[in-house]
Write a protein that holds these residues in place. Structure first.
Motif, short mmCIF file in Angstrom:
data_model
loop_
_atom_site.label_atom_id
_atom_site.label_comp_id
_atom_site.label_asym_id
_atom_site.label_seq_id
_atom_site.Cartn_x
_atom_site.Cartn_y
_atom_site.Cartn_z
N LEU A 115 56.45 72.51 24.53
CA LEU A 115 57.34 71.53 23.90
C LEU A 115 56.55 70.34 23.36
O LEU A 115 56.85 69.82 22.28
CB LEU A 115 58.38 71.06 24.92
N SER A 116 55.54 69.91 24.11
CA SER A 116 54.71 68.79 23.67
C SER A 116 53.92 69.16 22.42
O SER A 116 53.74 68.34 21.51
CB SER A 116 53.76 68.35 24.79
N PHE A 117 53.44 70.41 22.38
CA PHE A 117 52.71 70.86 21.19
C PHE A 117 53.64 70.89 19.98
O PHE A 117 53.25 70.51 18.87
CB PHE A 117 52.11 72.24 21.44
N MET A 118 54.88 71.35 20.18
CA MET A 118 55.86 71.36 19.09
C MET A 118 56.08 69.95 18.55
O MET A 118 56.18 69.72 17.35
CB MET A 118 57.19 71.95 19.58
N GLN A 119 56.13 68.99 19.48
CA GLN A 119 56.33 67.60 19.08
C GLN A 119 55.14 67.08 18.27
O GLN A 119 55.32 66.37 17.27
CB GLN A 119 56.54 66.75 20.33
N LEU A 120 53.94 67.45 18.68
CA LEU A 120 52.75 67.09 17.93
C LEU A 120 52.78 67.69 16.53
O LEU A 120 52.44 67.04 15.54
CB LEU A 120 51.48 67.59 18.66
N ALA A 121 53.21 68.96 16.47
CA ALA A 121 53.21 69.69 15.20
C ALA A 121 54.23 69.14 14.21
O ALA A 121 54.09 69.32 13.00
CB ALA A 121 53.48 71.17 15.45
N GLU A 122 55.28 68.46 14.71
CA GLU A 122 56.31 67.91 13.83
C GLU A 122 55.74 66.85 12.89
O GLU A 122 56.18 66.73 11.74
CB GLU A 122 57.44 67.30 14.66
N GLU A 144 46.23 65.68 25.12
CA GLU A 144 47.68 65.51 25.24
C GLU A 144 48.30 66.53 26.19
O GLU A 144 49.28 66.24 26.88
CB GLU A 144 48.33 65.63 23.87
N LEU A 145 47.73 67.73 26.24
CA LEU A 145 48.33 68.79 27.05
C LEU A 145 47.58 69.02 28.36
O LEU A 145 47.92 69.95 29.11
CB LEU A 145 48.40 70.09 26.24
N GLN A 146 46.59 68.18 28.63
CA GLN A 146 45.85 68.23 29.89
C GLN A 146 45.32 69.63 30.18
O GLN A 146 45.57 70.22 31.23
CB GLN A 146 46.74 67.73 31.04
N SER A 181 51.96 74.88 9.50
CA SER A 181 52.77 75.07 8.28
C SER A 181 54.24 74.77 8.55
O SER A 181 54.95 74.27 7.68
CB SER A 181 52.61 76.49 7.74
N SER A 182 54.73 75.07 9.77
CA SER A 182 56.12 74.75 10.12
C SER A 182 56.28 74.80 11.63
O SER A 182 55.49 75.43 12.33
CB SER A 182 57.10 75.72 9.45
N THR A 183 57.32 74.15 12.12
CA THR A 183 57.60 74.16 13.56
C THR A 183 59.09 73.99 13.79
O THR A 183 59.80 73.39 12.99
CB THR A 183 56.83 73.02 14.28
#
Length: 384
Positions: free
Chosen positions: A282-289, A302-304, A337-339
């Motif tokens: 979920l944190s990676f998705m937030q970064l990708a946004e 960020e993801l330790q 490219s998208s998330t």
């Protein structure tokens, strides 16, 4: 072993008498004579001892008896058949073994389909059908999805209390059969049966819904849960705080919550390692946004994650298809490219509106361009 009876074109009363004789032949304590009180009393007595055929253990014989009971039962007027139907359902839920359970499942499904669509008894038959499906691990035969279930009861919807009871059972059965996605949808439907007036009574259902959604490795869009009235009623409690972290916060926030409330997380049946993995996704998705280009160093921080695990994590993310991206191992970067958005609020609707408006503008430009080309070709043809 005595074979099952074969019933042809005879009256329900004669058919019941044949069933009496057959069951008596199996050792059941029942008279062969018709009841002077009528077919309803015959059915009560037959249903009371029909499990005599269960002891024989032959599926064909059991199915023949049950189907014949159903064929008589559906001829009895609704106002006189309610107790008979309930007794039949209760008897079938006690059938031993998965094979006989499957036969009973088919018999109840036949009864369910044979009853008038406006009959309130269809709910009771279906509820017992799900009980048998749970025992036999055959829920897929009885439940397709929530929309199909609603269609089945469109002519005679169950009461909110009946729906709540059914949804709780379905949720339990679907989880048992590893259909977590369907279980989550059923639980959301369950919470949707509560109103602002009785939302406080849904506390246990709401907590169960949140916990199962957090535990499900395939559920990532958790934002809709926050709008459910029973969930709103939990604001200020730890379970609501935990849900809010999964909805919009990052891994660091979860780690702090877990440090302060380890026993609570465990008490909800949640696994800390699985929670961490989900929060990393979920944190990676937030970064990708907001970052079309993400370095391995940022992901590590960020993801330790240990440096040697970053590439493996990115591969796992791409497998989920939550994020579409390309990994450049040489440059140690990820190009997004998208998330999928973790939340879908006003900002996301605005973004979608802008995207559609841009798409519409581009389509208009293409159309105008095609018209210009077509006009030029037509003019050239006329000149020739």
């Amino acid at each position: 072993m005595q074979g099952p009876p074969v019933f042809i074109d005879i009256t329900p009363e004669d058919q019941a008498q044949e069933l009496r004789a057959y069951l008596k032949g199996l050792g059941a304590e029942i008279s062969e004579e018709k009841s002077p009180k009528g077919i309803e009393d015959d059915l009560h007595k037959i249903i009371g001892v029909c499990d005599a055929c269960f002891r024989e253990g032959q599926e064909a014989e059991v199915e023949s008896v049950l189907v014949d009971i159903v064929s008589i039962m559906v001829l009895v007027p609704l106002e006189r058949s309610e107790n008979i139907i309930l007794a039949f359902c209760e008897k079938l839920t006690k059938a031993p073994g998965s094979k006989l359970g499957f036969v009973c499942l088919k018999a109840l499904w036949l009864l369910f389909q044979s009853l008038d669509e406006r009959s309130p008894m269809r709910y009771h038959v279906y509820y017992h059908l799900i009980i048998i499906a749970k025992a036999t691990d055959q829920v897929k035969l009885a439940f397709r999805d929530v929309d199909y279930l609603k269609q089945q009861f469109a002519s005679c919807p169950p009461s909110p209390e009946q729906l709540q009871k059914l949804y709780r059972l379905l949720h339990e059965v679907l989880l048992k059969s590893n259909q977590s996605e369907q279980a989550a949808k059923v639980m959301i439907e369950l919470l949707g049966t509560y109103t602002a007036e009785n939302a406080s009574h849904a506390r246990e259902d709401a907590i169960r819904c949140i916990a199962s959604a957090l535990a499900d490795p395939n559920t990532f869009l958790l934002d809709p849960l926050l709008s459910l009235k029973p969930v709103k009623f939990l604001e200020g409690e730890l379970i609501h705080d935990l849900l809010s972290i999964f909805v919009s916060d990052n891994l660091e926030s979860y780690m702090k919550f877990y440090k302060d409330h380890k026993e609570f997380v465990t008490s909800q049946g949640l696994n800390h390692e699985q929670n961490m993995q989900k929060m990393r996704l979920l944190s990676f998705m937030q970064l990708a946004e907001t970052n079309p280009e993400i370095s391995f160093d940022v992901i590590k921080k960020e993801l330790q994650l240990p440096a040697e695990e970053v590439e493996g994590f990115i591969i796992e993310v791409l497998k989920t298809k939550l994020v579409r991206a390309r990994m450049d191992q040489a440059m140690k970067k990820v190009y997004v490219s998208s998330t999928m958005h973790r939340t879908f609020g006003r900002a996301q609707w605005q973004q979608l509106r802008d995207l559609l408006y841009s798409w519409k503008t581009n389509i208009g430009s293409v159309q105008e361009g095609m018209k210009t080309i077509a006009a030029a070709q037509l003019e050239l043809m006329n000149q020739q």
